[in-house]
Scaffold this active site. Structure first.
Site, PDB file in Angstrom:
ATOM      1  N   HIS A 131       3.929 -28.268 133.578  1.00 36.18           N
ATOM      2  CA  HIS A 131       2.836 -27.331 133.834  1.00 36.18           C
ATOM      3  C   HIS A 131       1.743 -28.009 134.681  1.00 36.18           C
ATOM      4  O   HIS A 131       0.602 -28.143 134.225  1.00 36.18           O
ATOM      5  CB  HIS A 131       2.278 -26.922 132.463  1.00 36.18           C
ATOM      6  CG  HIS A 131       1.362 -25.752 132.427  1.00 36.18           C
ATOM      7  ND1 HIS A 131       0.176 -25.695 133.127  1.00 36.18           N
ATOM      8  CD2 HIS A 131       1.415 -24.585 131.741  1.00 36.18           C
ATOM      9  CE1 HIS A 131      -0.425 -24.557 132.864  1.00 36.18           C
ATOM     10  NE2 HIS A 131       0.301 -23.868 132.049  1.00 36.18           N
ATOM     11  N   GLU A 176       3.979 -24.628 138.648  1.00 39.32           N
ATOM     12  CA  GLU A 176       4.748 -25.244 137.561  1.00 39.32           C
ATOM     13  C   GLU A 176       6.256 -25.143 137.808  1.00 39.32           C
ATOM     14  O   GLU A 176       6.747 -24.067 138.171  1.00 39.32           O
ATOM     15  CB  GLU A 176       4.393 -24.547 136.251  1.00 39.32           C
ATOM     16  CG  GLU A 176       2.895 -24.537 135.959  1.00 39.32           C
ATOM     17  CD  GLU A 176       2.492 -23.498 134.948  1.00 39.32           C
ATOM     18  OE1 GLU A 176       3.268 -23.255 134.011  1.00 39.32           O
ATOM     19  OE2 GLU A 176       1.398 -22.917 135.114  1.00 39.32           O
TER      20      GLU A 176
END
Ligand code: TA6
Length: 298
Positions: free
Chosen positions: A167, A270
């Site tokens: 992320h 991400e």
């Protein structure tokens, strides 16, 4: 981890120290770049190629406390991305980012590439959410690119399904002067407001909250940062989904560990196995997802 023993063992390759909140950080410095990895979450908190500003964004309000996810850097979201529908009240983005990982090895390839291999094989305190036998290995290579390879191995006798994400929070000079290429024509779930399916047309510009989960996203993305005068390529292997997120104003204000104006200088792109890109890992099998980040001054 015995810091003294670690530093003796890996002298000249990297060094460990106790940092904010009593968390242990491993620092890498070589001819290409410097980087920092918090052992909690195997969380890369900084990656600075020589002569550039940090490629990663860390919140000035991040909470450094064992068991609390760090805001910024590269949260390792595993064994689920976002909410686990089976445990709606469970932790968001899985449990791996809340746990302290071990350092399995540190190796160097010449003077400009250092690989730190981290591992996790239990989820202490989170057993109710994850009962499968597994081994997680996270290889972080600090060089002229930052390469992160997350490998899941199923050590049990039954298959399990995971979703996951690296992320990554990228540091940008001015979000209003950023263009993101690489998603043209791809389907995505727009999670802002009532979730809705859509298809990206052209370049992504950020002028409001953006929370988009892309499918068929197996290629590279490019973050063009006009303000810092650099382009960050986010390449990948073994992933067909990506997430693009900026909380914008209202959501930034709602997050206690996120400065109110933080949205102006960050953007998440991400590398994931998210939503329809969920993966089944059979007993004895491994699944690897790789993200390769390269930042070049224009
Ligand atoms: O990847 C985007 C997202 O799922 C957003 O919806 C937002 O929740 C973000 O992750 C941050 O999640 P966190 O649990 O780290 O606050």
């Amino acid at each position: 981890m015995d810091i003294e023993e670690f530093n003796k063992k890996y002298a000249g390759k990297c060094s460990a120290s106790i940092g904010k909140g009593g968390l242990t950080f491993v620092k890498v410095q070589n001819d290409a770049a410097t980087a920092e990895i918090c052992l909690m979450g195997a969380h890369v908190t900084s990656y600075i190629p020589k002569g550039q500003p940090d490629v990663l964004w860390m919140s000035s309000e991040a909470v450094y406390k064992e068991g609390t996810p760090l805001r910024g850097g590269v949260p390792v979201c595993w064994p689920w991305f976002s909410k686990n529908t089976a445990f709606p009240d469970g932790p968001t983005h899985g449990v791996a980012r809340n746990l302290v990982w071990d350092v399995k090895d540190v190796s160097c390839d010449g003077s400009a590439a250092t690989t730190v291999t981290l591992s996790l094989s239990a989820v202490p305190g989170y057993e109710q959410f994850w009962k499968y036998a597994f081994a997680l290995e996270f290889k972080v290579t600090v060089a002229s690119s930052l390469t992160m390879a997350l490998k899941t191995t199923n050590l049990g006798k039954e298959p399990f399904v995971i979703t996951e994400a690296l992320h990554t929070y990228f540091n940008v000079g001015d979000i209003t002067k950023v263009a993101v290429e690489g998603f043209d024509g791809l389907p995505f779930l727009n999670k802002v407001g009532t979730p809705a399916n859509s298809v990206r047309k052209g370049t992504i510009f950020i002028d409001q909250e953006v929370d988009e989960v892309y499918q068929n996203a197996s290629g590279k993305a490019v973050i063009k940062d006009a303000s810092l005068g650099r382009s960050i390529t986010v390449d990948k292997r073994g992933s067909n989904s990506s997430v693009v997120w900026n909380p914008w104003i209202a959501k930034s204000q709602r997050m206690a560990d996120f400065p109110n104006d933080g949205y102006k200088t960050m953007l998440c792109v991400e590398t994931a196995h998210a939503n329809e890109d969920a993966r089944t890992v059979a007993p004895g099998e491994s699944l690897e997802m790789v993200c390769i980040i390269t930042s070049k001054q224009d």
